[in-house]
Motif scaffolding. Structure first.
Motif, PDB file in Angstrom:
ATOM      1  N   GLN A 149       0.942  -0.860   0.183  1.00 31.35           N
ATOM      2  CA  GLN A 149      -0.026   0.019  -0.245  1.00 31.35           C
ATOM      3  C   GLN A 149       0.729   1.234  -0.257  1.00 31.35           C
ATOM      4  O   GLN A 149       0.711   2.113  -0.747  1.00 31.35           O
ATOM      5  N   THR A 150       2.115   0.957   1.211  1.00 36.36           N
ATOM      6  CA  THR A 150       3.120   2.227   1.081  1.00 36.36           C
ATOM      7  C   THR A 150       3.105   2.071  -0.371  1.00 36.36           C
ATOM      8  O   THR A 150       3.374   3.611  -0.788  1.00 36.36           O
ATOM      9  N   VAL A 151       3.550   1.436  -1.379  1.00 39.18           N
ATOM     10  CA  VAL A 151       4.163   2.015  -1.751  1.00 39.18           C
ATOM     11  C   VAL A 151       3.296   2.277  -3.741  1.00 39.18           C
ATOM     12  O   VAL A 151       3.852   3.927  -4.189  1.00 39.18           O
ATOM     13  N   LEU A 152       2.102   1.546  -3.178  1.00 38.86           N
ATOM     14  CA  LEU A 152       1.357   1.925  -4.366  1.00 38.86           C
ATOM     15  C   LEU A 152       0.698   3.652  -4.442  1.00 38.86           C
ATOM     16  O   LEU A 152       0.912   4.258  -5.058  1.00 38.86           O
ATOM     17  N   ARG A 153       0.912   3.804  -2.444  1.00 39.35           N
ATOM     18  CA  ARG A 153       0.347   5.202  -2.312  1.00 39.35           C
ATOM     19  C   ARG A 153       0.931   6.383  -2.913  1.00 39.35           C
ATOM     20  O   ARG A 153       1.668   7.785  -2.973  1.00 39.35           O
TER      21      ARG A 153
ATOM     22  N   ASP B 265       2.308   7.466  -0.361  1.00 39.19           N
ATOM     23  CA  ASP B 265       2.795   9.085   0.716  1.00 39.19           C
ATOM     24  C   ASP B 265       3.738   8.820   1.871  1.00 39.19           C
ATOM     25  O   ASP B 265       3.296   9.523   2.944  1.00 39.19           O
ATOM     26  N   LEU B 266       4.716   8.129   1.788  1.00 42.17           N
ATOM     27  CA  LEU B 266       5.382   7.737   2.473  1.00 42.17           C
ATOM     28  C   LEU B 266       6.252   8.961   2.830  1.00 42.17           C
ATOM     29  O   LEU B 266       6.214  10.181   2.394  1.00 42.17           O
ATOM     30  N   GLU B 267       6.167   9.780   4.079  1.00 36.47           N
ATOM     31  CA  GLU B 267       6.574  11.105   4.512  1.00 36.47           C
ATOM     32  C   GLU B 267       8.820  11.239   4.962  1.00 36.47           C
ATOM     33  O   GLU B 267       9.101  10.092   4.918  1.00 36.47           O
ATOM     34  N   GLY B 268       8.680  11.966   4.760  1.00 34.12           N
ATOM     35  CA  GLY B 268      10.075  12.280   5.282  1.00 34.12           C
ATOM     36  C   GLY B 268      11.404  11.780   4.489  1.00 34.12           C
ATOM     37  O   GLY B 268      11.037  11.586   3.414  1.00 34.12           O
ATOM     38  N   ARG B 269      12.714  10.657   5.092  1.00 30.29           N
ATOM     39  CA  ARG B 269      13.649  10.763   4.480  1.00 30.29           C
ATOM     40  C   ARG B 269      13.165   9.315   3.342  1.00 30.29           C
ATOM     41  O   ARG B 269      13.833   8.799   2.248  1.00 30.29           O
ATOM     42  N   TRP B 270      11.985   8.553   3.445  1.00 27.14           N
ATOM     43  CA  TRP B 270      12.317   7.114   2.808  1.00 27.14           C
ATOM     44  C   TRP B 270      11.000   7.974   1.006  1.00 27.14           C
ATOM     45  O   TRP B 270      10.515   6.749   0.819  1.00 27.14           O
ATOM     46  N   SER B 271      10.474   9.251   1.503  1.00 24.09           N
ATOM     47  CA  SER B 271       9.184   9.090   0.262  1.00 24.09           C
ATOM     48  C   SER B 271       9.657   9.568  -1.025  1.00 24.09           C
ATOM     49  O   SER B 271       9.337   8.949  -1.504  1.00 24.09           O
TER      50      SER B 271
ATOM     51  N   ARG C  21       7.346   2.843  -6.895  1.00 23.38           N
ATOM     52  CA  ARG C  21       6.073   3.600  -7.114  1.00 23.38           C
ATOM     53  C   ARG C  21       5.685   3.656  -9.099  1.00 23.38           C
ATOM     54  O   ARG C  21       5.274   2.641  -9.083  1.00 23.38           O
ATOM     55  N   LEU C  22       6.804   4.538  -9.703  1.00 23.67           N
ATOM     56  CA  LEU C  22       6.811   4.541 -10.658  1.00 23.67           C
ATOM     57  C   LEU C  22       7.124   3.212 -11.305  1.00 23.67           C
ATOM     58  O   LEU C  22       6.445   2.868 -12.518  1.00 23.67           O
ATOM     59  N   LEU C  23       9.348   2.966 -10.875  1.00 27.04           N
ATOM     60  CA  LEU C  23       8.812   1.183 -10.730  1.00 27.04           C
ATOM     61  C   LEU C  23       7.384   0.353 -11.114  1.00 27.04           C
ATOM     62  O   LEU C  23       7.455  -0.383 -12.521  1.00 27.04           O
ATOM     63  N   CYS C  24       7.244   0.473 -10.053  1.00 26.41           N
ATOM     64  CA  CYS C  24       6.164  -0.778 -10.250  1.00 26.41           C
ATOM     65  C   CYS C  24       4.801  -0.433 -11.665  1.00 26.41           C
ATOM     66  O   CYS C  24       4.492  -1.373 -12.073  1.00 26.41           O
ATOM     67  N   LEU C  25       4.053   1.223 -11.749  1.00 28.46           N
ATOM     68  CA  LEU C  25       3.246   0.902 -12.169  1.00 28.46           C
ATOM     69  C   LEU C  25       4.369   1.028 -13.992  1.00 28.46           C
ATOM     70  O   LEU C  25       3.023   0.459 -14.891  1.00 28.46           O
TER      71      LEU C  25
END
Ligand code: HEC
Length: 265
Positions: free
Chosen positions: A80-84, A86-92, A99-103
């Motif tokens: 879900q994190t990858v698809l959204r 929407d991670l904050e901070g240094r992982w965003s 996500r781009l890679l997956c899509l």
């Protein structure tokens, strides 16, 4: 007391287990066969069996992660994190990149694999085969030097020599008695010609056979589907004389006569 435990997230541990199962199937068991058989070659696990085991392992893993709501939530969290993204901070940045890679990449890979599977191959088209295409002009007027003008075979041992050459070279496919049932012939989709059949050499003039024997399947024009024919090209293997002798023996063994050439005007 708070317990400090290094825990691999469920998603990754599941993925890791599947990779381990794959490695075990692909390398572990084959290596074991070397120990068991004492041989220095390993026996690979058949592909269908591997596919079956992998499907079972994947189903097992999915059953396991869905045994409780917490597990399922933990398992799907990274997805879900990858698809959204929407991670904050240094992982965003990482999450958005993933996500781009997956899509982009995953659909491309899947699409590519599906394309490779369903793409039409260069096999034979399902057109009807023309068994006896027109003989090329260069061969049309050849006549057998070992026959008299009335069609009888000249004195000497030519027929015997031809029979030996026939049994040696042609029997594996066309059969001992020229019935098209030689031991090698069963391996081909288009069976070797049965020379006893009135529809084959009995309807042909001898010159036609010279062409077919010299040029073989690859020498056929496209309408006769050369890609289907296993008939070898013998021009580098047999001399013209040998071919004429074989032709005598071919008719003799099959018990049929060649078609008489039409009188040229
Ligand atoms: C590897 C198997 C193989 C061998 C060996 C082989 N043939 Fe054939 N032959 C075929 C097949 C298959 C066909 C049918 C397809 C075609 O017409 O090209 C055929 C067709 C023919 C035909 C055409 C018959 C027709 O009615 O059109 C002739 C003539 C022939 N072979 C002669 C020979 C002779 C003579 C030899 C030995 C010098 C020989 N073949 C050896 C496989 C073989």
């Amino acid at each position: 007391m708070a317990q400090v435990r290094l825990r691999v997230p469920l998603f990754w541990s599941t993925l890791l287990s599947l990779v381990l199962v794959y490695l075990l199937l692909a390398y572990g068991f084959p290596a074991l066969t070397m120990v068991v058989t004492g041989s220095d070659r390993w026996i690979p696990v058949p592909r269908t069996l591997m596919a079956m085991f992998m499907i079972l392992a994947i189903v097992g893993a999915l059953v396991y992660v869905s045994t409780s709501d917490e597990k399922l939530a933990e398992f799907t969290r990274p997805l879900q994190t990858v698809l959204r993204g929407d991670l904050e901070g240094r992982w965003s940045l990482w999450a958005r990149g993933a996500r781009l890679l997956c899509l982009l990449v995953v659909p491309l890979i899947v699409g590519g694999l599906v394309y490779l599977q369903v793409r039409p191959s260069v096999g034979s088209p399902t057109a009807l085969r023309i068994q006896h295409p027109t003989i090329p002009g260069a061969f049309e007027r050849l006549t057998n030097p070992f026959r008299n003008p009335d069609g009888t075979i000249k004195e000497g041992k030519v027929l015997e020599e031809g029979a030996v050459l026939y049994q040696k070279n042609c029997r594996p496919c066309h059969g001992t008695t020229a019935g098209g049932d030689g031991p090698m012939g069963w391996g081909f989709r288009l069976k070797p010609a049965n020379f006893r059949d009135p529809g084959t050499i009995a309807t042909l003039v001898e010159a036609y056979l010279v062409w077919r024997i010299k040029e073989g399947g690859i020498g056929l024009p496209p309408e006769a589907s050369p890609w289907d024919s296993a008939m070898p090209s013998w021009k580098g293997e047999l001399s013209d004389e040998e071919i004429w002798k074989i032709i005598l023996a071919e008719y003799d063994t099959a018990g049929v006569e060649p078609r008489k050439p039409e009188k040229s005007p």
